[in-house]
Write a protein that holds these residues in place. Structure first.
Motif, PDB file in Angstrom:
ATOM      1  N   PRO A   1      12.057   3.514  -1.753  1.00  0.00           N
ATOM      2  CA  PRO A   1      11.332   4.700  -1.249  1.00  0.00           C
ATOM      3  C   PRO A   1      11.598   4.989   0.218  1.00  0.00           C
ATOM      4  CG  PRO A   1       9.890   3.318  -2.592  1.00  0.00           C
ATOM      5  CD  PRO A   1      11.148   2.541  -2.380  1.00  0.00           C
ATOM      6  N   GLN A   2      11.959   3.969   0.991  1.00  0.00           N
ATOM      7  CA  GLN A   2      12.206   4.180   2.424  1.00  0.00           C
ATOM      8  C   GLN A   2      13.577   4.809   2.700  1.00  0.00           C
ATOM      9  OE1 GLN A   2      10.937   0.982   5.180  1.00  0.00           O
ATOM     10  NE2 GLN A   2      10.482  -0.228   3.343  1.00  0.00           N
ATOM     11  N   VAL A   3      14.542   4.500   1.857  1.00  0.00           N
ATOM     12  CA  VAL A   3      15.917   4.913   2.171  1.00  0.00           C
ATOM     13  C   VAL A   3      16.450   6.004   1.250  1.00  0.00           C
ATOM     14  CG1 VAL A   3      16.521   2.683   3.173  1.00  0.00           C
ATOM     15  CG2 VAL A   3      16.864   3.062   0.724  1.00  0.00           C
TER      16      VAL A   3
ATOM     17  N   ARG B   1       8.293  -4.182   1.980  1.00  0.00           N
ATOM     18  CA  ARG B   1       8.988  -5.079   1.042  1.00  0.00           C
ATOM     19  C   ARG B   1       8.229  -6.394   0.878  1.00  0.00           C
ATOM     20  NH1 ARG B   1      14.659  -7.908   1.477  1.00  0.00           N
ATOM     21  NH2 ARG B   1      14.031  -8.113   3.631  1.00  0.00           N
ATOM     22  N   GLU B   2       7.733  -6.931   2.007  1.00  0.00           N
ATOM     23  CA  GLU B   2       6.971  -8.184   1.926  1.00  0.00           C
ATOM     24  C   GLU B   2       5.690  -7.988   1.119  1.00  0.00           C
ATOM     25  OE1 GLU B   2       7.926 -11.089   2.854  1.00  0.00           O
ATOM     26  OE2 GLU B   2       9.816 -10.342   3.674  1.00  0.00           O
ATOM     27  N   GLY B   3       5.089  -6.801   1.239  1.00  0.00           N
ATOM     28  CA  GLY B   3       3.877  -6.517   0.474  1.00  0.00           C
ATOM     29  C   GLY B   3       4.120  -6.551  -1.016  1.00  0.00           C
ATOM     30  N   VAL B   4       5.218  -5.952  -1.455  1.00  0.00           N
ATOM     31  CA  VAL B   4       5.557  -5.968  -2.880  1.00  0.00           C
ATOM     32  C   VAL B   4       5.900  -7.378  -3.322  1.00  0.00           C
ATOM     33  CG1 VAL B   4       7.134  -5.048  -4.627  1.00  0.00           C
ATOM     34  CG2 VAL B   4       6.366  -3.576  -2.755  1.00  0.00           C
ATOM     35  N   LYS B   5       6.608  -8.098  -2.439  1.00  0.00           N
ATOM     36  CA  LYS B   5       7.002  -9.468  -2.790  1.00  0.00           C
ATOM     37  C   LYS B   5       5.782 -10.386  -2.900  1.00  0.00           C
ATOM     38  CE  LYS B   5      10.667 -10.893  -0.674  1.00  0.00           C
ATOM     39  NZ  LYS B   5      11.552 -11.470   0.365  1.00  0.00           N
ATOM     40  N   SER B   6       4.741 -10.123  -2.086  1.00  0.00           N
ATOM     41  CA  SER B   6       3.562 -10.999  -2.058  1.00  0.00           C
ATOM     42  C   SER B   6       2.767 -10.974  -3.354  1.00  0.00           C
ATOM     43  CB  SER B   6       2.652 -10.598  -0.892  1.00  0.00           C
ATOM     44  OG  SER B   6       2.141  -9.290  -1.111  1.00  0.00           O
TER      45      SER B   6
ATOM     46  N   GLU C   1      19.326  -2.059   6.782  1.00  0.00           N
ATOM     47  CA  GLU C   1      19.012  -3.087   7.768  1.00  0.00           C
ATOM     48  C   GLU C   1      17.933  -2.641   8.744  1.00  0.00           C
ATOM     49  OE1 GLU C   1      22.787  -3.944   9.457  1.00  0.00           O
ATOM     50  OE2 GLU C   1      23.396  -5.291   7.829  1.00  0.00           O
ATOM     51  N   ASN C   2      17.646  -1.362   8.777  1.00  0.00           N
ATOM     52  CA  ASN C   2      16.627  -0.841   9.704  1.00  0.00           C
ATOM     53  C   ASN C   2      15.321  -0.462   9.010  1.00  0.00           C
ATOM     54  OD1 ASN C   2      18.113  -0.930  12.180  1.00  0.00           O
ATOM     55  ND2 ASN C   2      19.380   0.714  11.374  1.00  0.00           N
ATOM     56  N   ILE C   3      15.135  -0.886   7.775  1.00  0.00           N
ATOM     57  CA  ILE C   3      13.891  -0.531   7.075  1.00  0.00           C
ATOM     58  C   ILE C   3      12.744  -1.375   7.612  1.00  0.00           C
ATOM     59  CG2 ILE C   3      15.092   0.154   4.956  1.00  0.00           C
ATOM     60  CD1 ILE C   3      14.240  -2.580   3.808  1.00  0.00           C
ATOM     61  N   ASP C   4      11.531  -0.938   7.269  1.00  0.00           N
ATOM     62  CA  ASP C   4      10.322  -1.688   7.639  1.00  0.00           C
ATOM     63  C   ASP C   4      10.095  -2.782   6.591  1.00  0.00           C
ATOM     64  OD1 ASP C   4       7.955  -2.621   8.507  1.00  0.00           O
ATOM     65  OD2 ASP C   4       6.819  -0.771   8.172  1.00  0.00           O
TER      66      ASP C   4
END
Length: 494
Positions: free
Chosen positions: A413-415, A393-398, A386-389
Motif C-alpha cells: 500500500p505504501q509503494v 510492516r512491523e505492525g503486520v508482522k507483529s 528501501e525508503n518505506i515506513d
C-alpha cells in the motif's frame, strides 16, 4: 554579554569577527570557476568556429520546407537556341500546369532534331520458341539521323518569384531582378555560365563557368546552368494533402468534393464516391496517410508492450534488490548490478543490437524498451522500497502474518501508487523514445520519419509526421497525468 562588552571584545580581538577568506570570496570563486568552465568548453568544442561556418541559410530552408511545398519547373535551353518548359512527372500542381507566375512567349518554328542511334529488340511472334531466350528477339539497330520538325517552342520565359523578384530567361541569356539589383548571366555550352559583374550576396558560384545558385529567401531558389534554368518556387501549405494528382477529386474545391460525396453522380460506376474518396485519401501516394497512421499505432503499441513487460519483471526483482526486504547483501548487489547493466547502455544502442538479432521491425523496438526500462524501473522501485515506513510492516508482522502477507499489507500500500505512476511516466516517455529507436530499424513511425528525411525533399512529410507525434505525446501526457493524479492525489507530483 551586553552590547558594550561585545564591542569591547571586538575591539580587543577584531580577527575573531572577521569572516574567513572563503566566506568573503566564495561567490566570486564559484562564479569564476563556472565562467572558466564555459570558456574551456567554448575552446574545446570550437563553438566560435562552428557558429561562424554554420550554413544558417540551409537550416532555415529545411525548416521552411516543413510548412511549404515547392513547384520545380525547368526551363530547358537547347543547343539550337530554342527553349522548353518542363515539369516533373510528380509535380504537386498536376500534369501540364500553366501557373500564372510563369509567363512564356511561344513561337512555331521548324527545327532540325538529331536523333541518336538506338537498339530495339523485336518482340517474338510467339511465346514459345526453340531459340534460346537471349536470341529470341532480333536486334534491330536504328542509326543516328536528323529529323526536321515543326513545333511550338518557348522564346521567352519570365518566372516571378515574388512581388519584387523575377527571372527573365532568353536563349543564351538570363537576367535576374532582385529588388533594385539586376544581374545578367550568359549561357554557353562551351564557356559555361558567366555573370556580367561580381556576384551579389544572394548569388553563389563555386567555380568560374559552373552553375550559379540564386537565393530568394522564403520564395525559393533557382539554379542557372549552361543548358537549363531550374526554378524552385515555394508556397505555404501542404499541397495535395487530401487528394493526389491522379485522384478524380484533384483540383476540386471543398464544396465540389462534398457535393460529389453526398449528391453527385458516380465518378466510378462500380463504387460510390465516398468509397472512392476514402481510398484516394488513405492511399494518397504523396502523403501515405494509412501507412503513416499504421506506423504511428505501431509505435504506440511498441511503447506500451515494452513498458508493460518491463514493469512486470522489475516489480518482483525490486523486492529482491531492496536491502530492507531481502536481507542478503550478495543477492542485493547482484540484482542491483543487473539493473545497472541494463540501464547503463542507452536504449538506442540496445535497439541497434536487437535490430541485428531480430532484424528490422517492432520486436527489436519492444525488446530495447523492455531491456532498458527493466533496469531503470527496477532501480527506482527498489529505492522506493528501501525508503518505506517500517512501522506499518512491523505492525503486520507483529500479528503473526506470513511473509507474503507482510509484503502485501505492510509494504505494497505504501509503494503501489508510486510504482504505478512511474510506470505510466515511462510509458508516456517511451512513446517519444520509440520514435527515435525506430529510425535505426526498430519499426514504427521513426523508420518512416527517417525514410522521409533521407530523400532531402519530403520535408513537408517530416513536418506532418512530427505534428502527429506531438499530438500523440500531448494526448498520452494528459492521460498519464490524469491517472497519476487519481493515484497519488492532485497536489502531489511525481
Amino acid at each position: 554579554m551586553s552590547l558594550s562588552e561585545f564591542e569591547a571584545v571586538a575591539a580587543r580581538h577584531p580577527q575573531l569577527l572577521m569572516p574567513s577568506f572563503w566566506s568573503r570570496f566564495r561567490v566570486a570563486a564559484v562564479g569564476g570557476a563556472i565562467a572558466l568552465y564555459f570558456v574551456f568548453c567554448w575552446w574545446f568544442f570550437s563553438v566560435g568556429q562552428v557558429l561562424g561556418t554554420a550554413n544558417w541559410g540551409i537550416a532555415a530552408g529545411y525548416l521552411a520546407d516543413w510548412i511549404s511545398y515547392e513547384v520545380r519547373p525547368d526551363i530547358v535551353v537547347r543547343a539550337d537556341g530554342t527553349m522548353q518548359i518542363e515539369f516533373s512527372r510528380y509535380d504537386p500542381i498536376g500534369p501540364n500546369p500553366c501557373p500564372d507566375w510563369l509567363e512564356a512567349e511561344h513561337e512555331t518554328v521548324t527545327r532540325t532534331v538529331e536523333i541518336p542511334a538506338t537498339e530495339m529488340q523485336a518482340k517474338p511472334k510467339s511465346s514459345f520458341s526453340f531459340v534460346a531466350p537471349s536470341n529470341a528477339g532480333k536486334q534491330e539497330a536504328a542509326e543516328a539521323r536528323t529529323e526536321t520538325r515543326t513545333e511550338e517552342v518557348v522564346t521567352h520565359a519570365v518566372a516571378s518569384m515574388n512581388s519584387t523578384d523575377r527571372i527573365d530567361v532568353l536563349p543564351g541569356h538570363v537576367e535576374i531582378h532582385r529588388g533594385n539589383e539586376t544581374l545578367g548571366v550568359t549561357l554557353s555550352r562551351n564557356d559555361g555560365v558567366r555573370a556580367d559583374r561580381d556576384l551579389p550576396a544572394w548569388a553563389t558560384q563555386r567555380a568560374s563557368g559552373e552553375k550559379i545558385v540564386l537565393a530568394f529567401g522564403f520564395s525559393g531558389w533557382a539554379e542557372i546552368r549552361d543548358d537549363a534554368v531550374k526554378i524552385h518556387k515555394r508556397f505555404v501549405g501542404w499541397e495535395n494533402f487530401f487528394f493526389d494528382i491522379d485522384s478524380p477529386f484533384f483540383g476540386k474545391s471543398a464544396a465540389e468534393v462534398f457535393g460529389l460525396l453526398f449528391s453527385g453522380a458516380r465518378l466510378d460506376p462500380n463504387r460510390s464516391n465516398v468509397s472512392l474518396a476514402l481510398e484516394g485519401f488513405l492511399y494518397n501516394p504523396s502523403w501515405q496517410h494509412l501507412d503513416v497512421w499504421t506506423k504511428l499505432l505501431q509505435t504506440i503499441v511498441m511503447a506500451f508492450v515494452g513498458t508493460f513487460f518491463a514493469t512486470i519483471i522489475a516489480f518482483p526483482l525490486s523486492f529482491v534488490a531492496a536491502r530492507n526486504i531481502t536481507r542478503n547483501g550478495v543477492v542485493n548487489q547482484i540484482t542491483k548490478r543487473f539493473f545497472d547493466f541494463q540501464r547503463s547502455v542507452d536504449m538506442f544502442i540496445w535497439a541497434l543490437f536487437f535490430t541485428r538479432a531480430f532484424g528490422p521491425g517492432p520486436l527489436a523496438g519492444i525488446s530495447a524498451i523492455f531491456f532498458t526500462d527493466t533496469g531503470t524501473l527496477g532501480k527506482l522501485y527498489s529505492e522506493a522500497l528501501e525508503n518505506i515506513d517500517d512501522k506499518q510492516r512491523e505492525g503486520v508482522k507483529s500479528v503473526g502474518a506470513a511473509p507474503l502477507a507482510v509484503q502485501r499489507f505492510g509494504v505494497l500500500p505504501q509503494v503501489l501508487p508510486v510504482f504505478t505512476s512511474q510506470a505510466l511516466y515511462f510509458w508516456e516517455s517511451n512513446t517519444r523514445s520509440a520514435t527515435i529507436i525506430g529510425a535505426v530499424g526498430a519499426g514504427g513511425i521513426g523508420l518512416k520519419l527517417w525514410e522521409a528525411m533521407r530523400t532531402n525533399q519530403d520535408w513537408e512529410n517530416v513536418g506532418y509526421m512530427v505534428l502527429l507525434i506531438l499530438i500523440v505525446v500531448f494526448v498520452f501526457d494528459s492521460i498519464s497525468n490524469a491517472v497519476r493524479s487519481r493515484l497519488i492525489g492532485r497536489r502531489s507530483t511525481l
